[in-house]
Motif scaffolding. Structure first.
Motif, PDB file in Angstrom:
ATOM      1  N   VAL A 295      58.393 -48.355  52.842  1.00  0.00           N
ATOM      2  CA  VAL A 295      58.476 -46.813  53.018  1.00  0.00           C
ATOM      3  C   VAL A 295      58.285 -46.850  54.469  1.00  0.00           C
ATOM      4  CG1 VAL A 295      57.849 -44.530  52.565  1.00  0.00           C
ATOM      5  CG2 VAL A 295      57.692 -46.384  50.931  1.00  0.00           C
ATOM      6  N   ILE A 296      59.323 -46.574  55.465  1.00  0.00           N
ATOM      7  CA  ILE A 296      59.410 -46.201  56.955  1.00  0.00           C
ATOM      8  C   ILE A 296      59.630 -44.893  57.126  1.00  0.00           C
ATOM      9  CG2 ILE A 296      60.053 -47.294  58.827  1.00  0.00           C
ATOM     10  CD1 ILE A 296      60.640 -49.778  57.442  1.00  0.00           C
ATOM     11  N   PRO A 297      58.751 -44.095  57.318  1.00  0.00           N
ATOM     12  CA  PRO A 297      58.949 -42.761  57.717  1.00  0.00           C
ATOM     13  C   PRO A 297      59.729 -42.515  58.925  1.00  0.00           C
ATOM     14  CG  PRO A 297      56.536 -42.925  57.055  1.00  0.00           C
ATOM     15  CD  PRO A 297      57.451 -44.337  57.296  1.00  0.00           C
ATOM     16  N   TYR A 298      60.603 -41.580  59.070  1.00  0.00           N
ATOM     17  CA  TYR A 298      61.201 -41.391  60.281  1.00  0.00           C
ATOM     18  C   TYR A 298      60.379 -40.866  61.535  1.00  0.00           C
ATOM     19  CZ  TYR A 298      65.663 -41.157  57.355  1.00  0.00           C
ATOM     20  OH  TYR A 298      66.466 -41.397  56.717  1.00  0.00           O
ATOM     21  N   GLU A 299      60.658 -41.419  62.829  1.00  0.00           N
ATOM     22  CA  GLU A 299      59.881 -40.875  63.808  1.00  0.00           C
ATOM     23  C   GLU A 299      60.900 -40.906  64.993  1.00  0.00           C
ATOM     24  OE1 GLU A 299      56.628 -43.421  64.451  1.00  0.00           O
ATOM     25  OE2 GLU A 299      57.562 -45.392  64.859  1.00  0.00           O
ATOM     26  N   GLY A 300      60.581 -40.293  66.148  1.00  0.00           N
ATOM     27  CA  GLY A 300      61.167 -40.155  67.392  1.00  0.00           C
ATOM     28  C   GLY A 300      62.138 -39.096  67.390  1.00  0.00           C
ATOM     29  N   ILE A 301      63.305 -39.137  68.125  1.00  0.00           N
ATOM     30  CA  ILE A 301      64.358 -37.792  68.361  1.00  0.00           C
ATOM     31  C   ILE A 301      65.442 -38.015  67.278  1.00  0.00           C
ATOM     32  CG2 ILE A 301      65.683 -39.166  70.128  1.00  0.00           C
ATOM     33  CD1 ILE A 301      65.589 -36.649  71.463  1.00  0.00           C
ATOM     34  N   ARG A 302      65.879 -36.898  66.659  1.00  0.00           N
ATOM     35  CA  ARG A 302      67.133 -36.975  66.042  1.00  0.00           C
ATOM     36  C   ARG A 302      68.275 -37.015  66.663  1.00  0.00           C
ATOM     37  NH1 ARG A 302      65.717 -33.057  60.765  1.00  0.00           N
ATOM     38  NH2 ARG A 302      67.622 -34.040  59.920  1.00  0.00           N
TER      39      ARG A 302
ATOM     40  N   GLN B  93      60.041 -35.904  72.418  1.00  0.00           N
ATOM     41  CA  GLN B  93      60.324 -36.519  71.004  1.00  0.00           C
ATOM     42  C   GLN B  93      60.383 -37.794  70.439  1.00  0.00           C
ATOM     43  OE1 GLN B  93      63.536 -33.557  69.432  1.00  0.00           O
ATOM     44  NE2 GLN B  93      63.719 -32.636  71.548  1.00  0.00           N
ATOM     45  N   ALA B  94      61.223 -38.540  71.692  1.00  0.00           N
ATOM     46  CA  ALA B  94      61.559 -39.870  71.308  1.00  0.00           C
ATOM     47  C   ALA B  94      60.534 -40.779  71.582  1.00  0.00           C
ATOM     48  CB  ALA B  94      62.762 -40.251  72.407  1.00  0.00           C
TER      49      ALA B  94
ATOM     50  N   TRP C 140      67.537 -41.140  63.618  1.00  0.00           N
ATOM     51  CA  TRP C 140      66.264 -40.958  64.304  1.00  0.00           C
ATOM     52  C   TRP C 140      66.189 -42.338  65.385  1.00  0.00           C
ATOM     53  CZ3 TRP C 140      62.894 -36.976  63.708  1.00  0.00           C
ATOM     54  CH2 TRP C 140      63.060 -36.019  62.476  1.00  0.00           C
ATOM     55  N   PHE C 141      65.919 -41.666  66.522  1.00  0.00           N
ATOM     56  CA  PHE C 141      65.592 -42.925  67.387  1.00  0.00           C
ATOM     57  C   PHE C 141      64.073 -42.915  67.940  1.00  0.00           C
ATOM     58  CE2 PHE C 141      65.630 -45.176  71.676  1.00  0.00           C
ATOM     59  CZ  PHE C 141      66.491 -46.181  71.419  1.00  0.00           C
ATOM     60  N   ALA C 142      63.388 -43.986  67.780  1.00  0.00           N
ATOM     61  CA  ALA C 142      62.096 -44.256  68.245  1.00  0.00           C
ATOM     62  C   ALA C 142      61.735 -45.227  69.379  1.00  0.00           C
ATOM     63  CB  ALA C 142      61.063 -44.174  67.087  1.00  0.00           C
ATOM     64  N   TRP C 143      61.135 -45.038  70.233  1.00  0.00           N
ATOM     65  CA  TRP C 143      60.783 -45.752  71.352  1.00  0.00           C
ATOM     66  C   TRP C 143      59.135 -46.013  71.679  1.00  0.00           C
ATOM     67  CZ3 TRP C 143      64.627 -48.360  74.386  1.00  0.00           C
ATOM     68  CH2 TRP C 143      64.141 -49.125  75.594  1.00  0.00           C
ATOM     69  N   TYR C 144      58.929 -47.133  71.978  1.00  0.00           N
ATOM     70  CA  TYR C 144      57.566 -47.410  72.207  1.00  0.00           C
ATOM     71  C   TYR C 144      57.598 -47.993  73.748  1.00  0.00           C
ATOM     72  CZ  TYR C 144      56.190 -47.315  67.059  1.00  0.00           C
ATOM     73  OH  TYR C 144      56.145 -46.724  65.932  1.00  0.00           O
ATOM     74  N   GLY C 145      56.751 -47.533  74.325  1.00  0.00           N
ATOM     75  CA  GLY C 145      56.737 -48.208  75.901  1.00  0.00           C
ATOM     76  C   GLY C 145      57.426 -47.581  76.984  1.00  0.00           C
TER      77      GLY C 145
END
Length: 438
Positions: A313-320, A279-280, A363-368
């Protein structure tokens, strides 16, 4: 750096926005391994210029002109605020009575006003609703001249303005802003261009009339530093904020300016279960070729909420947040607290309570990679806060790919409370409500 790698405007290589299948691995090299020779034409062409002539020349390439035109169009839009879906969510920023009203910012502002000449006052002061609030930017070259430039002022006046910044922020928050400004000076010394990058190459303005029960604020911005402070009936907003550094550390004196925040974020990301990771982790690399066209920006790279992005506009992504354990949520909260460090402690705690209220809608999103072996990007986003940290490729250093010694961070208050706008609207509607939690 080979000339073919300087293929956008001399500073920006297309490598920073080109997806690649292989990981962007970090080395143990010091940022000093990425220094240009001070006689490199890329640096030498600017030597001896003042910031005005430098800025005029720096803005002239076609790539920069196109970039500036796109930013100008965004600047001219009516303010709405950052949202997740294009619709401002009402009621998420209630204006409550200030937890601990503090007269120090007002007094410091009035002292500044007493020192400035009439000509300086005309440039320094703006109406509360002036468009110039949104003219801040973070490059080292001037895009909009707003207010006064610290390095052009008499020392007494510049010091008084910095005292206003100090009086408005927490002690540790002011230290962080000062560190970012000092690192800008350090960079100027590294590349032998202190006239263009120093600890006072910043613009400052005052908005509205300082008062205890009204709305007013100030703005400080320049290379890698942009801070917007607003007091509304004693309730403080410090947003938008942009803080960064290249490099984010100096030789052996201290760790990276964002090291503590990065370590908590890495601990959180590395704690994810397999299901949480699915998810994240949105992209496996900061240059993942799976990113859609336009996701990588030649100036902003991955961060979305920087200069001129007031209505993005920044849609949510990642883990809730609802999918995190209490311990993991505590780490998320620590990350939020570090982004909010500029707020004085009582005001920060009230805001953090608000962050907690929206845990299930965070929401918490991670790249890498999550083990610290690669540069990374993360974003914390809810109806009340949007905070990003991104590792960048070099501009004044010659690393073509993102590295952890060039960091950009952004802070926004989504749904219309950047620049305290949501609070100000409520102040004009009627008396401020008491806050039972204060």
């Amino acid at each position: 750096m080979p000339e073919q790698d300087r293929d956008i405007d001399g500073f920006f290589s297309s490598a920073r926005v080109t997806g690649r299948d292989q990981a962007v691995s970090l080395t143990q090299d010091s940022y000093r391994e990425s220094l240009f020779d001070v006689d490199d034409p890329l640096l030498a062409q600017w030597r001896g210029l003042g910031y005005e002539e430098f800025s005029e020349r720096k803005r002239s390439p076609e790539f920069v002109q196109e970039l500036l035109a796109s930013w100008q169009a965004l600047y001219e839009e009516p303010f709405v605020g950052v949202t997740s879906d294009g619709t401002v969510r009402a009621g998420v920023h209630p204006l409550r009575e200030a937890p601990v009203p503090d007269p120090a910012p007002q007094r410091a502002a009035e002292h500044v006003l007493s020192l400035l000449t009439s000509e300086e006052l005309e440039r320094f002061r703006h109406p509360l609703d002036a468009a110039q609030w949104r003219a801040w930017s973070n490059p080292e070259f001037v895009i909009h001249r707003v207010g006064l430039r610290l390095e052009d002022l008499a020392v007494e006046r510049a010091d008084a303005i910095l005292d206003l910044v100090r009086a408005s922020l927490s002690e540790e928050g002011y230290a962080r802003v000062q560190e970012a400004m000092a690192l800008n000076g350090f960079l100027g010394d590294l590349v032998a261009l202190p006239e263009l990058m120093n600890d006072r190459s910043y613009w400052v303005s005052l908005f509205g009339t300082p008062s205890a029960d009204g709305a007013w604020g100030w703005q400080l911005f320049g290379h890698h530093v942009a801070v917007n402070f607003v007091s509304v009936a004693g309730r403080h907003v410090v947003a938008p904020v942009f803080l960064g550094a290249e490099p984010a550390l100096s030789d052996g004196e201290r760790p990276s300016m964002f090291d503590a925040r990065e370590q908590v974020a890495l601990e959180l990301a590395s704690s994810f279960t397999a299901d949480q990771r699915d998810q994240a982790i949105v992209y496996r690399s900061v240059l993942d070729p799976a990113m859609p066209e336009g996701r990588l920006h030649p100036a902003d790279e991955r961060h979305l909420a920087g200069a001129f992005r007031d209505n993005r506009v920044i849609p949510y992504e990642g883990i809730r947040g609802s999918a995190l354990t209490d311990e993991q949520w505590s780490q998320v909260r620590s990350i939020a607290e570090d982004f909010l460090l500029l707020l004085v402690a009582p005001q920060r705690e009230v805001f953090l309570d608000r962050v907690d209220e929206f845990r299930d809608d965070t929401w918490f999103a991670w790249y890498g990679a999550t083990d610290g072996s690669q540069p990374f990007y993360f974003r914390l986003q809810s109806p009340v806060i949007l905070a990003e940290l991104d590792h960048h490729a070099g501009v004044w250093l010659n690393n073509k790919l993102p590295a952890r010694f060039h960091v950009h961070t952004t802070l926004r208050l989504p749904n219309g409370n950047d620049y305290g706008r949501a609070y100000i609207a409520q102040l004009t509607d009627g008396p401020v409500a008491s806050d039972p939690s204060a």
